[in-house]
Structure formats: structure tokens, C-alpha cells
Design a protein around this motif. Structure first.
Motif, mmCIF file in Angstrom:
data_model
loop_
_atom_site.group_PDB
_atom_site.id
_atom_site.type_symbol
_atom_site.label_atom_id
_atom_site.label_comp_id
_atom_site.label_asym_id
_atom_site.label_seq_id
_atom_site.Cartn_x
_atom_site.Cartn_y
_atom_site.Cartn_z
ATOM 1 N N SER A 3 0.816 -1.215 0.000
ATOM 2 C CA SER A 3 0.000 0.000 0.000
ATOM 3 C C SER A 3 0.851 1.267 0.000
ATOM 4 N N GLN A 4 2.029 1.221 0.620
ATOM 5 C CA GLN A 4 2.895 2.403 0.637
ATOM 6 C C GLN A 4 3.426 2.726 -0.761
ATOM 7 N N GLN A 5 3.719 1.687 -1.536
ATOM 8 C CA GLN A 5 4.166 1.915 -2.903
ATOM 9 C C GLN A 5 3.078 2.621 -3.713
ATOM 10 N N LEU A 6 1.838 2.179 -3.538
ATOM 11 C CA LEU A 6 0.721 2.811 -4.240
ATOM 12 C C LEU A 6 0.513 4.244 -3.770
ATOM 13 N N LEU A 7 0.651 4.458 -2.465
ATOM 14 C CA LEU A 7 0.463 5.802 -1.926
ATOM 15 C C LEU A 7 1.519 6.756 -2.468
ATOM 16 N N ARG A 8 2.749 6.305 -2.575
ATOM 17 C CA ARG A 8 3.817 7.137 -3.136
ATOM 18 C C ARG A 8 3.511 7.519 -4.577
ATOM 19 N N ALA A 9 3.043 6.528 -5.345
ATOM 20 C CA ALA A 9 2.678 6.811 -6.734
ATOM 21 C C ALA A 9 1.542 7.823 -6.797
ATOM 22 N N GLY A 10 0.559 7.675 -5.903
ATOM 23 C CA GLY A 10 -0.577 8.599 -5.891
ATOM 24 C C GLY A 10 -0.171 10.018 -5.545
ATOM 25 N N ILE A 11 0.757 10.168 -4.604
ATOM 26 C CA ILE A 11 1.220 11.502 -4.209
ATOM 27 C C ILE A 11 1.982 12.168 -5.352
ATOM 28 N N LEU A 12 2.850 11.408 -6.013
ATOM 29 C CA LEU A 12 3.599 11.968 -7.145
ATOM 30 C C LEU A 12 2.657 12.403 -8.264
ATOM 31 N N LEU A 13 1.680 11.554 -8.586
ATOM 32 C CA LEU A 13 0.714 11.911 -9.628
ATOM 33 C C LEU A 13 -0.126 13.108 -9.195
ATOM 34 N N GLY A 14 -0.489 13.140 -7.920
ATOM 35 C CA GLY A 14 -1.304 14.247 -7.415
ATOM 36 C C GLY A 14 -0.617 15.589 -7.574
ATOM 37 N N PHE A 15 0.667 15.663 -7.217
ATOM 38 C CA PHE A 15 1.390 16.930 -7.359
ATOM 39 C C PHE A 15 1.552 17.317 -8.833
ATOM 40 N N ALA A 16 1.796 16.338 -9.690
ATOM 41 C CA ALA A 16 1.911 16.637 -11.115
ATOM 42 C C ALA A 16 0.597 17.190 -11.658
ATOM 43 N N LEU A 17 -0.522 16.566 -11.276
ATOM 44 C CA LEU A 17 -1.829 17.036 -11.733
ATOM 45 C C LEU A 17 -2.181 18.404 -11.159
ATOM 46 N N LEU A 18 -1.805 18.643 -9.900
ATOM 47 C CA LEU A 18 -2.109 19.921 -9.268
ATOM 48 C C LEU A 18 -1.396 21.072 -9.969
#
Length: 283
Positions: A3-18
Motif C-alpha cells: 500500500s505504501q508503494q501505491l500511496l507514493r505513486a498517488g502523491i507523485l501523480l497528485g502533485f503533477a496534476l495539481l
């Protein structure tokens, strides 16, 4: 799948989208100096590449687990949760949540009162003496004044020839600094500018400041620049009202300082511009 690997991916994508969304809507100008917009786009691209790299790590981890079956108790090097790790993810998530859910707020008169307005400071020539105390290398006051003279002399020569000085967003900071540095050279000169209304404590009812926020790098270093203006209707205006004023420049004594003052002859209320901030020119 960890789950931590997925969360890291989500945070990186989130900042890029923001960051991408801010550029798409134009709200990026409410956070940083627009001259750095290219750098923020590069950061957006790098974050997206890191997101793709993180997806690759997740796929590799899944493949490794699939190829190495073992019994109970086998350690596949899963990332384990800890309090510090969870706190770090929470801190990273806060700007994402607020960035997507909360609208960007334009700086206003309330913030100006906290940061202070540049009319409270003496002109650059008068403040040069204080630079000596702050400068890490001993510099004579004469050298400081020569530097300031060189910095604004070209602008002075241009402005002094104009029958009227009409401020625009691109030249606002340079014009304001030049007039503050040479206030006596502009006595009687007609000036037109726009900005929001700010009222300093202790001002007469007929006085206010026509101000703009100046962004050097980002909102963290935002300051307020403007001119004291005086006319009868000034007391009827509320703070944060945007106005366009036209009048003649004079000099007034405010506290211990001699400052330029605009004696307003014409004025009107206007809407806040799409980009309410002004920026120093690149040198």
C-alpha cells in the motif's frame, strides 16, 4: 501489492496534476512570479516521470513476488508502516487536499496591514544608510547611492520626458521605485495608475494608499507597493476596492519620512484585473 508503494505513486501523480491544473486555469500566477512558470512546468513533468518510475517499481515488485513463491513467513521486503512514515505521508497529502479543494485566495488589504506597505519606508536614497548595517561586506554610503543612481537613472530619463506617466502592470514596480527615489523630480507630473484601496492607521480621512502586491519569487516574499493618494471622496471607499486614479504628484511628510503623494483629480472604481500582482523586471 504494498500500500505504501501505491500511496507514493498517488502523491507523485497528485502533485503533477495539481501543478498542471494551476497552469491550465492560470491560477499559477497567484502563487509564483510568472517568470518561473517554465520551471514549474519542468517540475510538473519531472513529477510525472517519477510517478511512471514508481509504477515500474510496483510492477517489478509484483513480478518478483509472482516468481518467488514460498511458504508462510517468507519476507518479500514489503514496506512496513510506522508512525513517522504515516506522518510524512500525511504532511505531503495536506497541500494536495487543500490545493484541489480550496480556491486560491488573492492577497488583500488585511494581508497588506500585516506585511506593511512600502510608503512606510523612506525612499531608497534615505534608506541607503541602513543598508550599511545589513550588508555583509562594508560598503560606503556613497557607493550605495551611486549604485541606486545607476539602477534608476535610465528610468528617470525616460519618465521625466513623458507628459503623463501611465502605470501598466509590466512597468509598475520600476516606475514606483524611480519616483520614490527621485520624488522632487516629479513634483507636478501627471500620473495615472490602478490598484486596491488600503488605509493606513493614522491617515487623514481623505487619504488612502493605491496599492499593488509585488511578487519577487512567490507569495512567501510578497510585499506591498503603492502611493499615498488624497481626495475628498477617499473616505467613502472601502478597503480592497479597486480604483483607477489620475492626478498630480506632490511631496508630503508622513511620520519621519518625506514621501510622494498623489493629489487625485479623476478617479473611478474598476474591477480587479485577472492578474492583480506586479513583478520586478528581470535585470
Amino acid at each position: 501489492m504494498n500500500s505504501q508503494q501505491l500511496l507514493r505513486a498517488g502523491i507523485l501523480l497528485g502533485f503533477a496534476l495539481l501543478i498542471g491544473q494551476m497552469h491550465w486555469t492560470g491560477e499559477i500566477a497567484k502563487y509564483i512570479n510568472i517568470k518561473y512558470s517554465a520551471m514549474s512546468l519542468i517540475a510538473c513533468a519531472l513529477l510525472f516521470l517519477l510517478f511512471l518510475a514508481q509504477l515500474g517499481r510496483i510492477r517489478n515488485t509484483q513480478q518478483t513476488q509472482h516468481d518467488h513463491h514460498c511458504g508462510a513467513g517468507c519476507d518479500h521486503h514489503h514496506l512496513r508502516w510506522s508512525f513517522k512514515g504515516g506522518l510524512a505521508y500525511a504532511i505531503l497529502s495536506i497541500p494536495l487536499i487543500t490545493g484541489f479543494l480550496l480556491p486560491a485566495k488573492t492577497l488583500d488589504a488585511a494581508m497588506a496591514s500585516k506585511k506593511g506597505v512600502m510608503i512606510q519606508s523612506p525612499s531608497p536614497k534615505a534608506s541607503a544608510a541602513s543598508m550599511e548595517e545589513e550588508h555583509p561586506i562594508p560598503v560606503s554610503r556613497e557607493d550605495q547611492l551611486v549604485y541606486l543612481d545607476d539602477l534608476y537613472e535610465d528610468s528617470l530619463n525616460v519618465l521625466i520626458q513623458q507628459p503623463e506617466i501611465i502605470f501598466n502592470d509590466f512597468d509598475f514596480v520600476e516606475y514606483a521605485d524611480t519616483i520614490s527615489f527621485y520624488p522632487r523630480e516629479f513634483i507636478g507630473k501627471t500620473v495615472e495608475l490602478s490598484g486596491f484601496v488600503y488605509k493606513e492607521e493614522g491617515m487623514d480621512p481623505s487619504q488612502l494608499v493605491v496599492a499593488r502586491f509585488i511578487i519577487t519569487h512567490c507569495l512567501a516574499d510578497a510585499g506591498v507597493i503603492g502611493f499615498m493618494a488624497e481626495w475628498e471622496d477617499a473616505e467613502t471607499l472601502q478597503e480592497d476596492t479597486w480604483v483607477r486614479v489620475k492626478g498630480t504628484l506632490d511631496i508630503t511628510q508622513y511620520g519621519d519620512f518625506e514621501l510622494p503623494k498623489l493629489k487625485v483629480e479623476e478617479w473611478e472604481m474598476v474591477g480587479m484585473p485577472a492578474d492583480p500582482y506586479v513583478y520586478p523586471k528581470l535585470k
